[in-house]
Write an enzyme that holds these catalytic residues in place. Structure first.
Site, PDB file in Angstrom:
ATOM      1  N   HIS A 392       0.818  -1.209   0.000  1.00 14.54           N
ATOM      2  CA  HIS A 392       0.000   0.000   0.000  1.00 14.54           C
ATOM      3  C   HIS A 392       0.852   1.259   0.000  1.00 14.54           C
ATOM      4  O   HIS A 392       0.622   2.190  -0.777  1.00 14.54           O
ATOM      5  CB  HIS A 392      -0.936  -0.015   1.216  1.00 14.54           C
ATOM      6  CG  HIS A 392      -1.775   1.228   1.332  1.00 14.54           C
ATOM      7  ND1 HIS A 392      -1.401   2.312   2.091  1.00 14.54           N
ATOM      8  CD2 HIS A 392      -2.960   1.564   0.771  1.00 14.54           C
ATOM      9  CE1 HIS A 392      -2.319   3.251   1.993  1.00 14.54           C
ATOM     10  NE2 HIS A 392      -3.275   2.820   1.207  1.00 14.54           N
ATOM     11  N   ARG A 482      -7.675   3.384 -10.581  1.00 13.07           N
ATOM     12  CA  ARG A 482      -8.193   2.573  -9.474  1.00 13.07           C
ATOM     13  C   ARG A 482      -9.326   3.292  -8.752  1.00 13.07           C
ATOM     14  O   ARG A 482      -9.135   4.370  -8.217  1.00 13.07           O
ATOM     15  CB  ARG A 482      -7.079   2.266  -8.476  1.00 13.07           C
ATOM     16  CG  ARG A 482      -5.877   1.548  -9.064  1.00 13.07           C
ATOM     17  CD  ARG A 482      -4.815   1.368  -7.978  1.00 13.07           C
ATOM     18  NE  ARG A 482      -3.650   0.686  -8.455  1.00 13.07           N
ATOM     19  CZ  ARG A 482      -2.563   1.283  -8.938  1.00 13.07           C
ATOM     20  NH1 ARG A 482      -2.538   2.612  -9.021  1.00 13.07           N
ATOM     21  NH2 ARG A 482      -1.526   0.589  -9.342  1.00 13.07           N
ATOM     22  N   ARG A 571     -10.843   0.679 -13.469  1.00 14.77           N
ATOM     23  CA  ARG A 571     -11.069  -0.649 -12.900  1.00 14.77           C
ATOM     24  C   ARG A 571     -12.136  -0.557 -11.817  1.00 14.77           C
ATOM     25  O   ARG A 571     -12.030   0.274 -10.915  1.00 14.77           O
ATOM     26  CB  ARG A 571      -9.762  -1.199 -12.303  1.00 14.77           C
ATOM     27  CG  ARG A 571      -9.876  -2.634 -11.828  1.00 14.77           C
ATOM     28  CD  ARG A 571      -8.547  -3.116 -11.262  1.00 14.77           C
ATOM     29  NE  ARG A 571      -8.232  -2.460  -9.999  1.00 14.77           N
ATOM     30  CZ  ARG A 571      -7.069  -2.609  -9.364  1.00 14.77           C
ATOM     31  NH1 ARG A 571      -6.112  -3.371  -9.881  1.00 14.77           N
ATOM     32  NH2 ARG A 571      -6.849  -1.980  -8.222  1.00 14.77           N
ATOM     33  N   GLU A 673      -4.830 -11.495 -14.551  1.00 17.36           N
ATOM     34  CA  GLU A 673      -3.995 -11.517 -13.355  1.00 17.36           C
ATOM     35  C   GLU A 673      -4.072 -12.842 -12.607  1.00 17.36           C
ATOM     36  O   GLU A 673      -3.442 -13.015 -11.565  1.00 17.36           O
ATOM     37  CB  GLU A 673      -4.414 -10.377 -12.423  1.00 17.36           C
ATOM     38  CG  GLU A 673      -5.896 -10.405 -12.040  1.00 17.36           C
ATOM     39  CD  GLU A 673      -6.328  -9.166 -11.274  1.00 17.36           C
ATOM     40  OE1 GLU A 673      -5.456  -8.489 -10.693  1.00 17.36           O
ATOM     41  OE2 GLU A 673      -7.537  -8.882 -11.264  1.00 17.36           O
ATOM     42  N   GLY A 694      -2.263  -7.852 -15.157  1.00 17.67           N
ATOM     43  CA  GLY A 694      -1.917  -7.390 -13.812  1.00 17.67           C
ATOM     44  C   GLY A 694      -0.767  -8.237 -13.292  1.00 17.67           C
ATOM     45  O   GLY A 694      -0.982  -9.307 -12.723  1.00 17.67           O
ATOM     46  N   SER A 695       0.452  -7.774 -13.512  1.00 12.88           N
ATOM     47  CA  SER A 695       1.620  -8.612 -13.213  1.00 12.88           C
ATOM     48  C   SER A 695       1.811  -8.849 -11.722  1.00 12.88           C
ATOM     49  O   SER A 695       2.433  -9.828 -11.328  1.00 12.88           O
ATOM     50  CB  SER A 695       2.890  -8.004 -13.819  1.00 12.88           C
ATOM     51  OG  SER A 695       3.126  -6.715 -13.286  1.00 12.88           O
ATOM     52  N   ASN A 696       1.259  -7.975 -10.877  1.00 14.88           N
ATOM     53  CA  ASN A 696       1.416  -8.167  -9.430  1.00 14.88           C
ATOM     54  C   ASN A 696       0.745  -9.463  -8.972  1.00 14.88           C
ATOM     55  O   ASN A 696       1.376 -10.346  -8.386  1.00 14.88           O
ATOM     56  CB  ASN A 696       0.820  -6.974  -8.663  1.00 14.88           C
ATOM     57  CG  ASN A 696       1.513  -5.668  -8.986  1.00 14.88           C
ATOM     58  OD1 ASN A 696       2.566  -5.651  -9.602  1.00 14.88           O
ATOM     59  ND2 ASN A 696       0.911  -4.573  -8.572  1.00 14.88           N
ATOM     60  N   ASP A 697      -0.578  -9.563  -9.234  1.00 15.24           N
ATOM     61  CA  ASP A 697      -1.309 -10.764  -8.814  1.00 15.24           C
ATOM     62  C   ASP A 697      -0.916 -11.978  -9.647  1.00 15.24           C
ATOM     63  O   ASP A 697      -0.864 -13.105  -9.142  1.00 15.24           O
ATOM     64  CB  ASP A 697      -2.822 -10.535  -8.912  1.00 15.24           C
ATOM     65  CG  ASP A 697      -3.377  -9.896  -7.645  1.00 15.24           C
ATOM     66  OD1 ASP A 697      -2.800 -10.132  -6.568  1.00 15.24           O
ATOM     67  OD2 ASP A 697      -4.373  -9.167  -7.738  1.00 15.24           O
ATOM     68  N   CYS A 744      -0.724  -3.306 -16.770  1.00 10.68           N
ATOM     69  CA  CYS A 744      -0.816  -2.211 -15.802  1.00 10.68           C
ATOM     70  C   CYS A 744      -0.187  -2.597 -14.468  1.00 10.68           C
ATOM     71  O   CYS A 744      -0.391  -1.938 -13.469  1.00 10.68           O
ATOM     72  CB  CYS A 744      -2.270  -1.799 -15.585  1.00 10.68           C
ATOM     73  SG  CYS A 744      -3.340  -3.142 -15.001  1.00 10.68           S
TER      74      CYS A 744
END
Length: 793
Positions: A392, A482, A571, A673, A694-697, A744
């Protein structure tokens, strides 16, 4: 004289009075900047329906004539002979004596006669014996490129009668020598006798029973040219101009306003503690009185009035930070962004203490969540013990353009509240906190020289207040806007608590009746506090759910306006259950999950009977932005959609709330993702208009780890072959099926080699954090040149 008939020649230079329909913007030397603008507006805008009150200018020549006829010019020079603006007592005494000299002078009879005759003529025009007028200064050197004299002289309101007007004129002339004006002229190198004062005598619009304010046809903070900014408060406008009240604030987007839409993209309720009204006391013609509770909780303008005013109002360099010296390194961690921040440390380990934080301090804490955002916005830098590049604190700091160091392990133990530090994220992936305030410089990049690329370079956004500035960075739109940031910062209330507000109040009354038997004091207190806080935050809204729709719509619209006409992909909300529970009233509606990261989030909420109506509010907000405000550049994206069937169900529910795929060019994207999004990409391509990786998830689910866990953080890596194979696979399917495909996630912002991999795979767009947009565009331009890829013409 006929309206618009401008006299010329030497005769104009020797006149005491010039009416608004006799002057224009070219007359600043004669009547000052304010009067010249008033004349220009009256002549050009009145015939177009803009209501500009009439009046006249007492010229700068009249001021010079007064000084010479009264014989006080030499006396003023004598008083100012030993002026020392660095000595506050000297400045105050010299200023007082000069003002007294002018106020005690007799106005020459010929000047007095013309002022009185003009006032009588103005009174006749408005059908009053002694019309109420504003007497305002208009300096001939106002609003120069390197100096603004505006606001340094005095204004007198609700002036009635000839004697009162003549006295106000003398006071206004004398105000050319207020202490602040004297000091300012000295600082700017102006001779006191090269600046002259003209005076506007203008019919007042009696707004003490209504509202007034200030309107700008550009955003004053960012320079963004496509909005009208209106500040308003109850009563006369002087409180707004002088900053004595916190006014209501309204933003209107000009391009779609001209097309007939109603694009009010921002409405913020100010406190408006006081209002200035007329007084019956001739010695004090106006006075401030407290506003009522109803006035404080109501907007001063209706939507129709906001739009009318806006219609009237419409008839970069980028920085690179370089640390120039080194010092003792106190802590290290992962650098977020590439900026440098400085200030005094403030260690806060509990959200309960955020009220102690002061602007410009360096926030040091264990970890942040959405509750911390109010102080993160005013921090000069952020340092956390825990967290990775997608935590965060990292995400918010990137949105805010604030340097942050995350995962610093022991920052809260090593750093001490009150000590000066330099937080550097300008030295690569490792961020360092140095002791003391070290020297650094900021290099500028000329954005005009930034090359174009075939691969679209988009931006991740979410904080509406930053959109006007970020939109001026060369970009191809927003690949990820977001909703969560808007909901958390601008609404702060669980949507179900707003939808069910009347039921909550009834439950509260029922509990109060039962309390005698069951001892429900704690539950009653909790609900009472909830009801009170919701009422406070939604002041001015009888329909509490509409508050959610309007605030979300305004936040989205501001981002869409900042990046207009490029695509802005919004989103839908992707709060986890623990994050929704943190919203006001969330405890009533959110279950407890052991692993919210892979629990009830994204698409699975939208069609669930317990959340469907809340999702409907999001759909209504999007519809309002597109259909009512005309911002058709907004597209939507569905996050965490586990199966193609879920995608169909979400699109069907959105249609129930008026948001129809394909209508007006509306496109629905899906986040890629989850590994299932890649494995079943063909089926998802049958449903959605495009994909956004969504490369993070995708990384955490492909590698089977929790990206918030410090224990396995060392394994989190988007460059892992397994992750890159999934990315390559979904790009190939999208290209084959003619679907748009972008990314993203965090990877291309952090790893140059990952961005290059995406270009080689043929991705359509890369959406980046604002601080990496330019350097990534330069890198991709070079790569495309090497690969023989030419930009689209």
């Amino acid at each position: 004289m006929l309206k618009g008939d401008i006299m010329s020649g030497e005769s104009r230079k020797k006149k005491f009075i010039l009416w608004f329909d006799e002057i224009g913007i070219e007359d600043v030397p004669l009547v000052g900047g304010k009067n010249a603008s008033l004349g220009e507006m009256y002549r050009k805008l009145t015939e177009k329906g803009v209501q500009v009150p009439y009046g006249f200018a007492i010229t700068a020549y009249a001021y010079q004539y007064l000084l010479k006829k009264a014989g006080v010019e030499d006396e003023i020079r004598e008083v100012l002979k030993d002026l020392d603006t660095g000595d506050i007592h000297n400045l105050k005494e010299r200023g007082r004596r000069v003002r007294e000299l002018i106020r005690s002078s007799e106005l020459p009879e010929e000047l007095k006669r013309e002022i009185v005759e003009s006032y009588r003529r103005l009174s006749e025009k408005y059908g009053a014996e002694n019309v109420d007028v504003a007497v305002r200064s208009s300096a001939t050197a106002e609003d120069l490129p390197d100096a603004s004299f505006a606001g340094q002289q005095e204004t007198y309101l609700n002036i009635r009668g000839e004697e009162a007007l003549l006295e106000a004129v003398k006071k206004c002339f004398a105000s050319l020598f207020t202490d602040r004006a004297i000091s300012y002229r000295v600082d700017k190198g102006f001779d006191h006798f090269s600046v002259y004062l003209s005076i506007a005598v203008q019919k007042m619009v009696r707004s003490d029973a209504a509202s007034s304010g200030v309107m700008f046809t550009i955003d004053t903070e960012s320079g963004f040219k496509d909005v009208v900014l209106i500040n308003g408060a109850w009563g006369l406008g002087e409180n707004v101009v002088q900053g004595k009240v916190n006014p209501d604030e309204f933003y209107v987007f000009k391009p779609t306003l001209k097309e007939g839409y109603r694009p009010i993209i921002g409405k913020n309720l100010g406190e408006k503690q006081y209002k200035m009204i007329y007084s019956d006391d001739p010695q004090e013609p106006v006075k401030n009185v407290p506003t009522t509770e109803e006035e404080r909780s109501s907007y001063v303008l209706t939507d129709d009035e906001i739009l009318t005013l806006a219609k009237w109002g419409t008839i970069i360099e980028i920085e690179t930070f370089i640390l120039e010296e080194r010092g003792d390194v106190l802590v290290e961690g992962k650098a977020v962004g590439d900026k440098i921040g400085q200030g005094k440390v403030h260690v806060i380990e509990s959200v309960d203490r955020i009220g102690d934080f002061r602007p410009g301090e360096v926030l040091v804490t264990t970890m942040t969540d959405p509750d911390w955002e109010p102080i993160m916005k005013i921090a000069s830098a952020i340092v956390t013990d825990q967290g990775g590049r997608t935590c965060h604190a990292a995400i918010i700091s990137r949105e805010l353009g604030i340097p942050a160091i995350v995962g610093a392990m022991n920052a809260t133990k090593v750093l001490t509240t009150g000590e000066d530090v330099t937080v550097s994220c300008a030295e690569g992936e490792v961020g360092r906190v140095y002791r003391g305030l070290l020297r650094y410089r900021v290099e500028k990049i000329d954005v005009e020289k930034i090359p174009r690329t075939r691969t679209k370079i988009m931006m991740n956004a979410g904080i509406p207040e930053n959109a006007f500035v970020q939109g001026q960075i060369p970009n191809d739109g927003v690949g990820l806007a977001r909703e969560e940031f808007i909901i958390n910062s601008h609404i702060g209330i669980h949507p179900n608590a707003l939808l069910n507000f009347e039921r909550i109040k009834k439950d509260l009354e029922r509990l109060k009746e039962m309390n005698y038997s069951y001892g429900l004091e704690e539950e009653i207190k909790k609900l009472e506090e909830l009801v009170e806080e919701i009422e406070k935050r939604t002041a001015g809204y009888e329909d509490k759910a509409q508050f959610f729709v309007d605030k979300l719509a305004q936040g989205i619209a501001r981002i869409a306006a900042g990046f207009w006409p490029n695509d802005v992909i919004v989103r839908f909300s992707d709060f986890k259950t623990n994050e929704y529970a943190n919203l006001l009233g969330g405890f009533l509606y959110e279950p407890h999950e052991h692993n919210p990261m892979i629990g009830w989030r994204g698409a699975s909420r939208y069609y669930d009977p317990t959340f469907k109506e809340a999702f409907g509010l999001e759909c209504k907000a999007i519809k309002k932005v597109r259909d009512e405000m005309g911002l058709k550049n907004v597209k939507v994206m569905v996050p965490f959609c586990r199966t193609p069937e879920e995608g169909c169900r979400v699109i069907k529910v959105a249609e129930e709330f008026g948001l129809r795929q394909g209508e007006g060019g509306l496109e629905f994207y899906v986040m890629a993702e989850i590994p299932s999004n890649v494995i079943a990409a063909e089926e998802f391509a049958d449903i959605f208009d495009g994909f956004s990786i969504g490369s993070n998830d995708l990384t955490q689910l492909a590698l089977g780890l929790d990206r918030d866990s410090e224990l396995v953080a060392h394994l989190y890596n988007e460059n892992e072959p397994a992750v890159k194979r999934l990315v390559s696979q979904v790009i190939k399917v999208a290209k084959r099926r003619g679907r748009k495909i972008g990314i993203c996630g965090q990877a291309p912002s952090d790893y140059p080699e990952f961005a290059e991999f995406l270009v080689r795979e043929g991705i359509d767009s890369i959406s980046l954090n604002p601080d990496t947009v330019l350097k990534t565009r330069l890198r991709i331009a070079e790569l495309e040149k090497k690969l023989g890829i030419l930009p689209e013409q």
